[in-house]
Design a protein around this motif. Sequence first.
Motif, PDB file in Angstrom:
ATOM      1  N   LEU A 198      12.995  18.611  -0.622  1.00 44.56           N
ATOM      2  CA  LEU A 198      12.181  17.407  -0.444  1.00 44.56           C
ATOM      3  C   LEU A 198      11.090  17.656   0.598  1.00 44.56           C
ATOM      4  CD1 LEU A 198      11.472  14.479  -0.911  1.00 44.56           C
ATOM      5  CD2 LEU A 198      13.334  13.819   0.634  1.00 44.56           C
ATOM      6  N   LEU A 225       6.197   2.140 -10.164  1.00 43.16           N
ATOM      7  CA  LEU A 225       6.535   3.061  -9.084  1.00 43.16           C
ATOM      8  C   LEU A 225       5.300   3.387  -8.243  1.00 43.16           C
ATOM      9  CD1 LEU A 225       9.088   4.673  -8.186  1.00 43.16           C
ATOM     10  CD2 LEU A 225       8.169   6.634  -9.411  1.00 43.16           C
ATOM     11  N   ILE A 226       5.462   3.330  -6.918  1.00 42.91           N
ATOM     12  CA  ILE A 226       4.363   3.726  -6.045  1.00 42.91           C
ATOM     13  C   ILE A 226       4.746   4.924  -5.182  1.00 42.91           C
ATOM     14  CG2 ILE A 226       4.965   1.840  -4.440  1.00 42.91           C
ATOM     15  CD1 ILE A 226       1.926   1.845  -3.650  1.00 42.91           C
ATOM     16  N   ALA A 227       6.040   5.024  -4.820  1.00 43.21           N
ATOM     17  CA  ALA A 227       6.485   6.187  -4.048  1.00 43.21           C
ATOM     18  C   ALA A 227       7.966   6.424  -4.307  1.00 43.21           C
ATOM     19  CB  ALA A 227       6.249   5.993  -2.559  1.00 43.21           C
ATOM     20  N   PHE A 228       8.363   7.689  -4.197  1.00 41.21           N
ATOM     21  CA  PHE A 228       9.745   8.058  -4.506  1.00 41.21           C
ATOM     22  C   PHE A 228      10.126   9.302  -3.724  1.00 41.21           C
ATOM     23  CE2 PHE A 228      12.750  10.716  -6.854  1.00 41.21           C
ATOM     24  CZ  PHE A 228      13.802   9.835  -7.004  1.00 41.21           C
ATOM     25  N   ALA A 229      11.389   9.362  -3.295  1.00 43.76           N
ATOM     26  CA  ALA A 229      11.912  10.580  -2.663  1.00 43.76           C
ATOM     27  C   ALA A 229      13.382  10.748  -3.002  1.00 43.76           C
ATOM     28  CB  ALA A 229      11.738  10.514  -1.146  1.00 43.76           C
ATOM     29  N   LEU A 263       0.415   7.003 -13.914  1.00 41.63           N
ATOM     30  CA  LEU A 263       1.744   7.162 -13.326  1.00 41.63           C
ATOM     31  C   LEU A 263       2.609   8.004 -14.271  1.00 41.63           C
ATOM     32  CD1 LEU A 263       3.874   4.012 -12.262  1.00 41.63           C
ATOM     33  CD2 LEU A 263       4.808   6.263 -12.712  1.00 41.63           C
ATOM     34  N   GLU A 312       7.210  17.000  -0.104  1.00 43.42           N
ATOM     35  CA  GLU A 312       6.402  16.048   0.662  1.00 43.42           C
ATOM     36  C   GLU A 312       5.174  16.722   1.284  1.00 43.42           C
ATOM     37  OE1 GLU A 312       9.430  14.238   3.143  1.00 43.42           O
ATOM     38  OE2 GLU A 312       9.664  12.594   1.717  1.00 43.42           O
ATOM     39  N   THR A 372       0.846  -1.195   0.000  1.00 45.58           N
ATOM     40  CA  THR A 372       0.000   0.000   0.000  1.00 45.58           C
ATOM     41  C   THR A 372       0.882   1.247   0.000  1.00 45.58           C
ATOM     42  OG1 THR A 372      -0.054   0.138   2.411  1.00 45.58           O
ATOM     43  CG2 THR A 372      -1.757  -1.219   1.355  1.00 45.58           C
ATOM     44  N   LEU A 373       0.291   2.383  -0.370  1.00 43.67           N
ATOM     45  CA  LEU A 373       1.053   3.637  -0.329  1.00 43.67           C
ATOM     46  C   LEU A 373       1.488   3.926   1.098  1.00 43.67           C
ATOM     47  CD1 LEU A 373       2.208   6.177  -1.525  1.00 43.67           C
ATOM     48  CD2 LEU A 373      -0.069   7.225  -1.441  1.00 43.67           C
ATOM     49  N   GLU A 374       0.619   3.604   2.052  1.00 45.01           N
ATOM     50  CA  GLU A 374       0.967   3.853   3.457  1.00 45.01           C
ATOM     51  C   GLU A 374       2.220   3.053   3.846  1.00 45.01           C
ATOM     52  OE1 GLU A 374      -2.347   3.228   6.125  1.00 45.01           O
ATOM     53  OE2 GLU A 374      -1.070   3.514   7.889  1.00 45.01           O
ATOM     54  N   ILE A 398       9.902   4.630   3.157  1.00 45.18           N
ATOM     55  CA  ILE A 398      10.726   5.783   2.772  1.00 45.18           C
ATOM     56  C   ILE A 398      11.181   6.548   4.016  1.00 45.18           C
ATOM     57  CG2 ILE A 398      10.602   8.078   1.708  1.00 45.18           C
ATOM     58  CD1 ILE A 398       9.339   6.851  -0.710  1.00 45.18           C
ATOM     59  N   ASP A 454       5.533  -1.448  -6.729  1.00 44.06           N
ATOM     60  CA  ASP A 454       4.552  -2.412  -6.225  1.00 44.06           C
ATOM     61  C   ASP A 454       4.802  -3.793  -6.840  1.00 44.06           C
ATOM     62  OD1 ASP A 454       3.602  -2.311  -8.819  1.00 44.06           O
ATOM     63  OD2 ASP A 454       1.792  -1.179  -8.316  1.00 44.06           O
ATOM     64  N   ASP A 472      -3.494   4.167  -3.501  1.00 42.98           N
ATOM     65  CA  ASP A 472      -3.944   2.788  -3.719  1.00 42.98           C
ATOM     66  C   ASP A 472      -5.144   2.761  -4.665  1.00 42.98           C
ATOM     67  OD1 ASP A 472      -1.979   2.076  -1.927  1.00 42.98           O
ATOM     68  OD2 ASP A 472      -3.344   2.032  -0.214  1.00 42.98           O
ATOM     69  N   GLU A 479       5.282   4.620   2.107  1.00 42.37           N
ATOM     70  CA  GLU A 479       5.727   5.875   2.737  1.00 42.37           C
ATOM     71  C   GLU A 479       6.433   5.611   4.067  1.00 42.37           C
ATOM     72  OE1 GLU A 479       2.112   8.219   2.558  1.00 42.37           O
ATOM     73  OE2 GLU A 479       2.766   9.131   0.674  1.00 42.37           O
ATOM     74  N   LYS A 510      15.075   7.083   4.762  1.00 39.19           N
ATOM     75  CA  LYS A 510      15.659   8.421   4.924  1.00 39.19           C
ATOM     76  C   LYS A 510      16.388   8.520   6.258  1.00 39.19           C
ATOM     77  CE  LYS A 510      11.993  11.013   4.263  1.00 39.19           C
ATOM     78  NZ  LYS A 510      11.173  12.248   4.112  1.00 39.19           N
ATOM     79  N   ILE A 566      11.467  14.659  -7.866  1.00 43.89           N
ATOM     80  CA  ILE A 566      11.972  14.765  -6.493  1.00 43.89           C
ATOM     81  C   ILE A 566      11.100  13.958  -5.531  1.00 43.89           C
ATOM     82  CG2 ILE A 566      10.866  17.039  -6.240  1.00 43.89           C
ATOM     83  CD1 ILE A 566      13.189  17.682  -4.233  1.00 43.89           C
ATOM     84  N   ALA A 567       9.788  13.869  -5.804  1.00 45.83           N
ATOM     85  CA  ALA A 567       8.908  13.053  -4.949  1.00 45.83           C
ATOM     86  C   ALA A 567       7.724  12.584  -5.757  1.00 45.83           C
ATOM     87  CB  ALA A 567       8.451  13.846  -3.730  1.00 45.83           C
ATOM     88  N   PHE A 568       7.200  11.430  -5.355  1.00 45.68           N
ATOM     89  CA  PHE A 568       6.084  10.822  -6.093  1.00 45.68           C
ATOM     90  C   PHE A 568       5.256   9.963  -5.155  1.00 45.68           C
ATOM     91  CE2 PHE A 568       4.267   7.152  -8.286  1.00 45.68           C
ATOM     92  CZ  PHE A 568       3.515   7.780  -9.261  1.00 45.68           C
ATOM     93  N   ALA A 569       3.944   9.943  -5.388  1.00 45.10           N
ATOM     94  CA  ALA A 569       3.066   9.029  -4.650  1.00 45.10           C
ATOM     95  C   ALA A 569       1.921   8.585  -5.540  1.00 45.10           C
ATOM     96  CB  ALA A 569       2.520   9.707  -3.395  1.00 45.10           C
ATOM     97  N   ARG A 570       1.651   7.286  -5.541  1.00 47.67           N
ATOM     98  CA  ARG A 570       0.486   6.746  -6.256  1.00 47.67           C
ATOM     99  C   ARG A 570      -0.477   6.188  -5.224  1.00 47.67           C
ATOM    100  NH1 ARG A 570       0.183   1.607  -8.633  1.00 47.67           N
ATOM    101  NH2 ARG A 570       2.457   1.556  -8.734  1.00 47.67           N
TER     102      ARG A 570
END
Lengths: 132, 132, 132, 132
Positions: D5, B37-41, D51, D9, B4-6, B12, B32, D44, B9, B16, D38-42
Motif C-alpha cells: 500500500l 468511489l473517490i478514494a480507496f486503500a 472511474l 500511495e 473533496t479528494l483532500e 483514510i 462522494d 476533484d 485522503e 488507517k 489496492i488504492a484509488f483516487a479520483r
Amino acid sequence: MNITLEQAEKIIVAAKSKSSELNTKMNIAIVDSGANLIAFARMDGAWLGSLDISIKKAKTARFFDMDTGIIGELSQPGGSLYNIEHSNNGLITFPGGIPIKDADGNVIGAIGVSGSTVENDHAVAKAGTEVI
Amino acid sequence: MNITLEQAEKIIVAAKSKSSELNTKMNIAIVDSGANLIAFARMDGAWLGSLDISIKKAKTARFFDMDTGIIGELSQPGGSLYNIEHSNNGLITFPGGIPIKDADGNVIGAIGVSGSTVENDHAVAKAGTEVI
Amino acid sequence: MNITLEQAEKIIVAAKSKSSELNTKMNIAIVDSGANLIAFARMDGAWLGSLDISIKKAKTARFFDMDTGIIGELSQPGGSLYNIEHSNNGLITFPGGIPIKDADGNVIGAIGVSGSTVENDHAVAKAGTEVI
Amino acid sequence: MNITLEQAEKIIVAAKSKSSELNTKMNIAIVDSGANLIAFARMDGAWLGSLDISIKKAKTARFFDMDTGIIGELSQPGGSLYNIEHSNNGLITFPGGIPIKDADGNVIGAIGVSGSTVENDHAVAKAGTEVI
C-alpha cells in the motif's frame, strides 16, 4: 507465495480419490492466492449446479482465509455478517471451502468442493488440503 | 456539497491509524455524494473479500444516508426491508458504513470499512468520519 | 455422448506438453457437450486475463461446433455476424477454441487455450484434441 | 511479489502531481499482482465515467502484463485479438494502463489512469510507475 499448478493437480488427485472412497461425484476447484482459478475438475455425473458452487466456495475461503462454514455461521439471520453472500459477485458460505497453506502457514490458495452433503464436501476438501 | 479528494485522503489516514491501533488490517472506501468511489486503500494483508464489502458498505451508507447497521436491523427475516440487499447490485447492511457530513450536517459522502469484526469495522469508520 | 473427465485430463496433459514445447504458458479449459467446464489448468506464470478467455473460447467453440477463428471472420464490421461477441455473456472469436469429437465425429465437448499468440493458442488446442 | 500500500500511495502522489502539471483531472487506480484494487483516487472534478475505466485499465495491464495500448492495436477490426474487450467483465484497451515492476523486473501490480486524452492518461500513468 502462490500455489503452483503441480500442487493444485496433486490436490485434485487426492480429492478425487477421497470422493470415490465416499461414493460421491464432486466438482473440485482450486484458486491461487489472488483468488483466481488455477485448476478444476468435474467428476463424471457430478451435479452441474455444483460447478459454480465449488468455484465460489474456493474463492470465499481465500477471500477471508477461513473455512466457508465458519462464515456461514455468522451470516445467518440475526448474525453479525447477515447476507454477506451478496458481496463479491456471490459467496457460498456453507462447508466445502478450505484455505490451502504452505509449511510456514501462509495461505497460498484455497479449495472448493461441491457435489454431495456439506459434510462430504468438507471431507473431500480437507483430504485435498492434506497433501500439501 | 461534495467531499473533496483532500478530505477523503485525510479520512483514510485517520482510518488507517485507528486500524493499526486496533491491530487490524482494513479495506477503506470513500464515496462522494453521488455514491461513486473517490478514494480507496487496502492495507497490506487485509482480506481480499473485504475489498468489495468495504465499497458496498460505503455505497449503502450514502444510498440511504444512515449507518449500514441500521438497515441491517430492518432487513432481517420478517423485517420491513427484508432482503433489501438484492437491490443496487448488492448492498452490505452490517456495521462498517457511515455517512460523512459537513459542518452544517449535509451528507457529502460516506465511508465503508471491512476487514475485522463488525465492531472494529464500525470503530475504524467512525474514526475516519471524525476528522471532518 | 459426452466427454469424460479422464479424456479431458488426457487432453490437458497433451496441451501442457505442446505448450512447453512452444515455450509458452497457457490457460487450458475443457467444456463438455453442455458447454459447461469439466477441467481446467493454468500453467505457472500464464497471463491472468487469459483464464476467462480460455473458458470463453471453449464455450464459443461448443456453442457453434466450429473453431472460434471461423466465427471471428464473420463477426467483423460489415460481416454477417457482426458483434456476435455480445451474446452468451461474452464470446471470444479469435483462434484457440476447437470442438472435440469422438471417433464417429460427434461433438462431445470443446477446448479453449489462451496465453500466447493466437497461432500458438490454436496449435496447443489442436494438440489437445488430437489425443481423442 | 506484491505491491505494498505504501508503494501504491507513493505512485498516486506522483500521478496526481503529473496530472496537475498537465492541467488535467484524473481517476487513478492501482491493482496488485492478483489484479485486485489496492488504492484509488479520483481528483476533484474528474469525469465520473473515468472511474470504471481507470480500474479496468489497471486490471487489463496486469491481466496481460503489458501496456493497455498495445492490446488495443491488436484488438482492432481484422486484428488478431478483435473484440477481446468482451472478456474479464470488460477490458479497456486504449492507453493509460501500465504494469508496475519491481527492481528485478517482476510485475507486482499495475496502474490505470483515465480522465483526459489517452496521451495524457498514459503520461500520468508512466509518471506514477517511475517512482518505484
